[in-house]
Structure formats: structure tokens, C-alpha cells
Design an enzyme around this catalytic site. Sequence first.
Site, PDB file in Angstrom:
ATOM      1  N   ASN A  18       5.543  -1.512  11.468  1.00  0.00           N
ATOM      2  CA  ASN A  18       4.852  -0.990  10.303  1.00  0.00           C
ATOM      3  C   ASN A  18       5.229  -1.835   9.080  1.00  0.00           C
ATOM      4  O   ASN A  18       5.874  -2.872   9.212  1.00  0.00           O
ATOM      5  CB  ASN A  18       5.233   0.479  10.096  1.00  0.00           C
ATOM      6  CG  ASN A  18       4.100   1.295   9.484  1.00  0.00           C
ATOM      7  OD1 ASN A  18       3.435   0.851   8.561  1.00  0.00           O
ATOM      8  ND2 ASN A  18       3.887   2.490   9.998  1.00  0.00           N
ATOM      9  N   ASN A  76       0.841  -1.199   0.000  1.00  0.00           N
ATOM     10  CA  ASN A  76       0.000   0.000   0.000  1.00  0.00           C
ATOM     11  C   ASN A  76       0.876   1.248   0.000  1.00  0.00           C
ATOM     12  O   ASN A  76       1.985   1.250   0.532  1.00  0.00           O
ATOM     13  CB  ASN A  76      -0.964  -0.001   1.189  1.00  0.00           C
ATOM     14  CG  ASN A  76      -0.388   0.686   2.416  1.00  0.00           C
ATOM     15  OD1 ASN A  76      -0.376   1.925   2.505  1.00  0.00           O
ATOM     16  ND2 ASN A  76       0.117  -0.109   3.356  1.00  0.00           N
ATOM     17  N   PHE A 129      -1.232   8.471   4.158  1.00  0.00           N
ATOM     18  CA  PHE A 129      -1.937   9.160   5.249  1.00  0.00           C
ATOM     19  C   PHE A 129      -3.170   9.905   4.733  1.00  0.00           C
ATOM     20  O   PHE A 129      -3.388  11.078   5.049  1.00  0.00           O
ATOM     21  CB  PHE A 129      -1.014  10.142   5.973  1.00  0.00           C
ATOM     22  CG  PHE A 129      -0.051   9.506   6.939  1.00  0.00           C
ATOM     23  CD1 PHE A 129       0.099   8.137   7.016  1.00  0.00           C
ATOM     24  CD2 PHE A 129       0.728  10.297   7.776  1.00  0.00           C
ATOM     25  CE1 PHE A 129       0.997   7.556   7.904  1.00  0.00           C
ATOM     26  CE2 PHE A 129       1.624   9.740   8.676  1.00  0.00           C
ATOM     27  CZ  PHE A 129       1.766   8.365   8.740  1.00  0.00           C
ATOM     28  N   ASN A 175       5.399   5.871   3.331  1.00  0.00           N
ATOM     29  CA  ASN A 175       4.679   6.567   2.272  1.00  0.00           C
ATOM     30  C   ASN A 175       4.536   8.070   2.476  1.00  0.00           C
ATOM     31  O   ASN A 175       3.884   8.741   1.672  1.00  0.00           O
ATOM     32  CB  ASN A 175       3.283   5.941   2.110  1.00  0.00           C
ATOM     33  CG  ASN A 175       3.356   4.471   1.751  1.00  0.00           C
ATOM     34  OD1 ASN A 175       4.127   4.075   0.884  1.00  0.00           O
ATOM     35  ND2 ASN A 175       2.579   3.646   2.439  1.00  0.00           N
ATOM     36  N   LYS A 234       4.948   3.700  17.078  1.00  0.00           N
ATOM     37  CA  LYS A 234       4.936   2.662  16.049  1.00  0.00           C
ATOM     38  C   LYS A 234       6.205   2.761  15.216  1.00  0.00           C
ATOM     39  O   LYS A 234       6.523   3.818  14.669  1.00  0.00           O
ATOM     40  CB  LYS A 234       3.701   2.812  15.145  1.00  0.00           C
ATOM     41  CG  LYS A 234       3.529   1.668  14.157  1.00  0.00           C
ATOM     42  CD  LYS A 234       2.176   1.750  13.466  1.00  0.00           C
ATOM     43  CE  LYS A 234       1.940   0.535  12.576  1.00  0.00           C
ATOM     44  NZ  LYS A 234       0.594   0.556  11.959  1.00  0.00           N
ATOM     45  N   SER A 291       5.700   5.077   8.714  1.00  0.00           N
ATOM     46  CA  SER A 291       5.152   4.786   7.391  1.00  0.00           C
ATOM     47  C   SER A 291       6.183   5.127   6.322  1.00  0.00           C
ATOM     48  O   SER A 291       6.814   6.186   6.379  1.00  0.00           O
ATOM     49  CB  SER A 291       3.878   5.597   7.145  1.00  0.00           C
ATOM     50  OG  SER A 291       3.492   5.504   5.782  1.00  0.00           O
TER      51      SER A 291
END
Length: 340
Positions: free
Chosen positions: A208, A26, A30, A140, A177, A138
Site C-alpha cells: 500500500n 492521497n 475509503f 487514511n 494487502k 491504508s
Amino acid sequence: PVTPLAQPGNPKPRMFRLVGDGAIINRYGFNSEGIDAVAANLKEYRTSLVEQKEDTKSKEHVSTQPLHRVVHAGKIIENAFGQAHKFLFPNHFYNPSTLVGVNLGKNKVSEMSEQHDYCQGIATLGAYADYLVINVSSPNTPGLRDLQAPASLQTLVAACLEERNKLSTPQVPLLVKLAPDLTDEELKNIADILMHSDTKVDGLIVSNTTSERPAHLLSSNKTEPGGLSGVPLKDRSTACIRTLYKHTGGTLPIIGVGGISSARDVMEKLKAGASLCQVYSVLAYEGPGMVTTMRHELSQLMRDEGFRSVDDVVGCDHEELYWKRKQGETPTEKTFDATD
């Protein structure tokens, strides 16, 4: 994750199944409606729980407040994780629908500092959450993972804890995280920060998605940019849990996530040091019903191996730490200096 301002995330398509690999890539980026919209939704949800309580005769089965409001502050995270353990068994008394975690992120483009974005989320949503997550992992959002660097993480966590402590309600647990692509040395440095008295959080979420692409991937989607989750992430995620449990002396609760597709996978993460587990990719393939199946299978696995409770499983791969925890011993608090 929830960002202060609404943002659309990355262009679609942004989620890809790797069916032959039991995985997903993915690059959502956000996508968020913003904290004000989320606050309104959570307020409505909490109100609905009050109405649900009024309509039921078994009032003890329904909690109308965030979990942190009904327990002593010193037992917040232990209580939250203890309740989560009960999800694994058919005859638990707790209503799992009342446990709400809020995952906080920063806007992709912001005129404010990263600390401001996370602190705004804490200030606005802390009253409605059972736990809050500082998501700095993340792949991304450009530059997000840079916040895992020692000096940056120390500054961010200190600011978030200060903001959390301003909440009028009892302290909601604050978790961090982390990414699976950190080296063992980087994980050790992070553990030192998060064990320091000025920056000690209530728990970790590990891990993650990964930016790595194992050579054995089969799907034609394997070259898509984004974070890889699912079966290929399982072993690295578990290794990170094991490393962090060791370096924190087993004193920081860990939520294990990454590649779980069976009860045996859950068992591995619990033994490595996770206090409970989350699933993601497997839900896309098998649907939510697999959670009930996994719960019953885990219960059977525990009986087969002679474990009486989840707490007896957690961290049992670390024999020395395991028995110290069972005997109530606590490791000496670590110190950290960002200039080291």
C-alpha cells in the site's frame, strides 16, 4: 476499497500530485458507495459480458463468469496469476477485462466488529469477484493498520477464510494487502501467520502507500497528510516483496505494487518475488496507454536477459528458493501461535 455502508471519505481536496517527484499523496479515506451499490454494478457488468458473448463469434475469447468459477479450486490462484502473466505479451488469448478484483475495507465508524465488516463484503461480493482483497494497510483510516498486529491479523484472516468458504461458488482467492512501513521482523511475523494452515491465504498485495516522507522530496505538497505513492515508494515496496518472498518460501503469490513507472521497475519486482504487478500513480501522469508500452518493453527486456516466460523471472533473485521452486520442492508448512 468497498465498505459495508456508504461513506464519503475525507474532505476534499484529498489527492495531491508531487510532479517533481513522480509521486502522489492521497487521503481518500475509503470513500465508498457501499457493498449493495457495488454488488448491483458488478452484477450488471457480469450480465453485460453474457450479452457480449452472445454478440461475438469468437466465444472462446470472452469469459462470462468470474475466473474462479471455471477452474478447479486447487488451481485458482495459479490460474489467475497465469492469466495475468499473459497480459505482458501482445498475442495472449485471454480477455483481461474479465478479471475483477474486489478490495474490501472497514467503515470508519461502525457499530460492528472489523471482522463483521470484512466478512459482510466477502458474503455479498464474493460471487462477482475473481479475487478478494483484505485491505488492512491504508494509512487514511484510523486504527486500520493495527489489524496487521499478529493476534488481530490472525483473528481477522481466520474469520474471513471461514466466510469465504461458505460461498456457494468455488473458492474465490483471498489476498491480504500490506503496508510498506512494517519492519522486516513484522513482515516475518505476518508471513508466519499467513502460512499457517488455519490462516493461509491465497496471496499478498505488497504494498500500500507509505506514511513516510523521504528527505529528498521536492514538491511543496510533500507535507500533505496521507499515503505517499509513486517513485519514492519503489525501493521500499520491492524490499518488502523480497522479504516476504523469502519468509514464505516463495509459496504465496505476491502482487507487486509501489513506484512502478517503467518495464525495468516491473522486472525488479518480479525478480524480487512478485508474480505480477499493478500500477497506480504512473497512470495519473502518463495515462493508460503506458501499460501497453510497458508490456512490450518488458517482453524485450526478458528476451535480452534470456527469459522465456514471466514464471522464469519470478523470484530469480533468491537463487536457492528459485531452483527449489523450479524443481517442484515445497518448503515445510510454518506454524504460528499469536501468543508467541
